[in-house]
Write an enzyme that holds these catalytic residues in place. Structure first.
Site, PDB file in Angstrom:
ATOM      1  N   LYS A 210       2.153 -15.822 -19.720  1.00  0.00           N
ATOM      2  CA  LYS A 210       1.465 -15.636 -18.432  1.00  0.00           C
ATOM      3  C   LYS A 210       0.522 -14.228 -18.572  1.00  0.00           C
ATOM      4  CE  LYS A 210       3.083 -14.683 -13.875  1.00  0.00           C
ATOM      5  NZ  LYS A 210       4.134 -14.841 -12.854  1.00  0.00           N
TER       6      LYS A 210
ATOM      7  N   SER B  57       4.411 -17.669  -9.228  1.00  0.00           N
ATOM      8  CA  SER B  57       3.040 -17.150  -9.668  1.00  0.00           C
ATOM      9  C   SER B  57       2.786 -17.901 -11.125  1.00  0.00           C
ATOM     10  CB  SER B  57       2.965 -15.788  -9.493  1.00  0.00           C
ATOM     11  OG  SER B  57       3.862 -15.181 -10.176  1.00  0.00           O
TER      12      SER B  57
ATOM     13  N   SER C 269       9.213 -16.584  -9.142  1.00  0.00           N
ATOM     14  CA  SER C 269       7.763 -16.965  -9.943  1.00  0.00           C
ATOM     15  C   SER C 269       7.969 -17.811 -11.394  1.00  0.00           C
ATOM     16  CB  SER C 269       6.916 -15.899 -10.091  1.00  0.00           C
ATOM     17  OG  SER C 269       6.324 -15.337  -8.812  1.00  0.00           O
TER      18      SER C 269
END
Length: 473
Positions: free
Chosen positions: A80, A155, A179
């Site tokens: 990420k 996210s 997330s």
């Protein structure tokens, strides 16, 4: 050979160890798949082609000399883009940091590299991880591989998409209110939020110091255990890091769940649930019972006040980090973040302290309620994913609470797993969530693995053609 990309980390790692598959060959396969499908899916912000090939060559040399670092040796993994990567830009999903190149890796990234993982690229995310849809105004919205008109959750949406489509064997995500788990559920993969403090957050853009976690995102539960085994461990650079040295990885799956007691708090878990999602979850509950688990009702007194406290804690802590940036770059933030910051500025110090007190009391109460109970269960997502572009900024702040039941595990700091458990009638994935007591991470993974082995929903990822058809149209 592309079929290899949907095998497990465990099985491909074995092939690498036996010199049947080469790290360079595997990395080139992953990069080729990214080139083919990522233009439509937008799972990545930065693809690390040169860096990945160079890593692979080093690991292949070690392989030929019989030097295998472990099950992750030569395995392509996405990160990420909230976590630092040495020598490779780390944007945080923001325009502000579009050209920032860190001089060190985040601790979790470094541990994965030391274990032989190949970092294939930096995955797309909701700007600064502050949203549940991965609709990014700067780098493009990530698309759900089951229906690319819909969001993949957030996210860590890009991480879930990369994992679900064979572009990476797994990903490192972050989880402040869900997330890691929410996008995993909405893309049909596995997401695990470890016990608070078990995995270092050092080297990541903070959202909320009190609530942030770093965790693995994979296609199978056992692969999540393999990644977590490497990522966990004390880190003096992270003030929340704990000195726990228990093993996470397990080789053999449980034969059944006899003797396992699972608690279910219906007023919270089924609040706001879509009827089709509920149908899938109740089928999963039936399967857990068939495997031998006992599901019992449980009360969670103070849960609404605690979840309100999570919002207070998260929004006040995120403002404290971003205030200096806002002075210089306020025009570079997305509209939904600007709304969040205004909410955070209106929180008083008294509100914040009271929220932390409420949280502490809720944790104590929940531990008492879980006496004699191995884990809590419920849906990960209670709603299917939104259509891309339909969410207004003023509503975005509540998306995580509208879409799923993930925030509970963050306010508690307890380990939580999302595992695929079926599909709605519209062929959109649903996730089953299992929440354990502190530092029972291994047990939660074993329960989830037992369920997963009995259902094999993971096979659907290999058979999914929705994004393939649409990406070529």
């Amino acid at each position: 050979m592309s079929e290899l990309l949907f095998e497990t980390i465990e099985s491909v790692g074995s092939l690498i160890q036996k010199k049947i598959v080469s790290p360079v060959e595997l990395t080139k396969l992953s990069l080729s798949r990214i080139k083919e499908y990522d233009p439509a899916l937008t799972a990545f912000i930065t693809v690390m082609e040169d860096e990945a090939i160079n890593q692979a060559r080093v690991l292949e040399s070690e392989q030929q000399n019989g030097e295998i670092r472990g099950p992750l040796h030569g395995i392509p993994i996405a990160v990420k883009d909230l976590l630092q990567t040495e020598g490779v830009r780390t944007t945080g999903g923001s325009k502000i940091f579009q050209n920032w190149i860190p001089d060190e890796d985040a601790t979790a990234v470094q541990r994965m590299k030391d274990a032989g993982a190949i970092i294939i690229g930096k995955a797309n995310l909701h700007e600064f991880a502050m949203g549940a849809t991965t609709e990014n105004p700067h780098y493009g919205s990530a698309k759900n591989p089951w229906d690319i008109t819909k969001t993949p959750g957030g996210s860590s949406g890009g991480s879930a998409v990369a994992t679900a489509t064979g572009m990476a064997f797994g990903s490192i995500g972050t989880d402040t209110a869900g997330s890691v788990r929410l996008p995993a559920a909405m893309c049909g993969t596995v997401g695990f939020k470890p016990t608070y403090g078990l995995v270092s957050r050092y080297g990541g853009f903070p959202f909320s110091w009190s609530l942030d976690h770093v965790g693995p995102m994979t296609r199978t539960v056992k692969d999540a255990a393999i990644m977590l085994e490497v990522m966990k461990g004390y880190d003096p650079k992270d003030h929340s890091s704990v000195k726990k040295n228990h093993s996470i990885y397990f080789k053999e799956s449980l034969k059944g769940l006899k003797g396992i007691t699972l608690g279910f708090y219906e007023p919270y878990m089924y609040s706001g649930i879509d009827t089709d999602v509920k149908r899938v979850i109740e089928q999963a509950f039936d399967q857990l019972k068939y495997l031998g688990a006992e599901i019992v009702p449980i009360d969670l007194p103070g849960i609404n006040e605690a979840l309100d406290g999570l919002k207070t804690i998260a929004q006040s802590e995120v403002v404290s980090f971003h205030d200096p940036l806002l002075i210089k770059h306020s025009d570079l933030y997305g509209d939904d973040l600007k709304f969040r910051f205004q909410f955070g500025r209106d929180i008083s110090a008294t509100d914040y302290i009271n929220a932390q007190r409420t949280r502490k009391q809720f944790v104590q109460n929940t531990m008492k309620q879980m006496s004699g109970i191995d884990a809590l269960i419920g849906p990960t997502n209670v709603q299917p994913p939104f259509e891309i572009g339909t969410m207004v900024p003023e509503q975005a702040i509540s998306n995580m609470f509208t879409l799923g039941k993930t925030p509970l595990a963050n306010i508690l700091g307890f380990p939580a797993l999302s595992v695929a458990c079926g599909f709605t009638k519209s062929e959109l994935p649903v996730g089953l969530q299992i929440i354990g007591k502190p530092f029972t991470d291994k047990k939660i993974l074993e329960i989830g693995d037992c369920y997963e082995q009995s259902q094999q929903w993971v096979q659907a990822l290999k058979l999914n053609r929705n994004y393939m058809r649409l990406s070529k149209s």
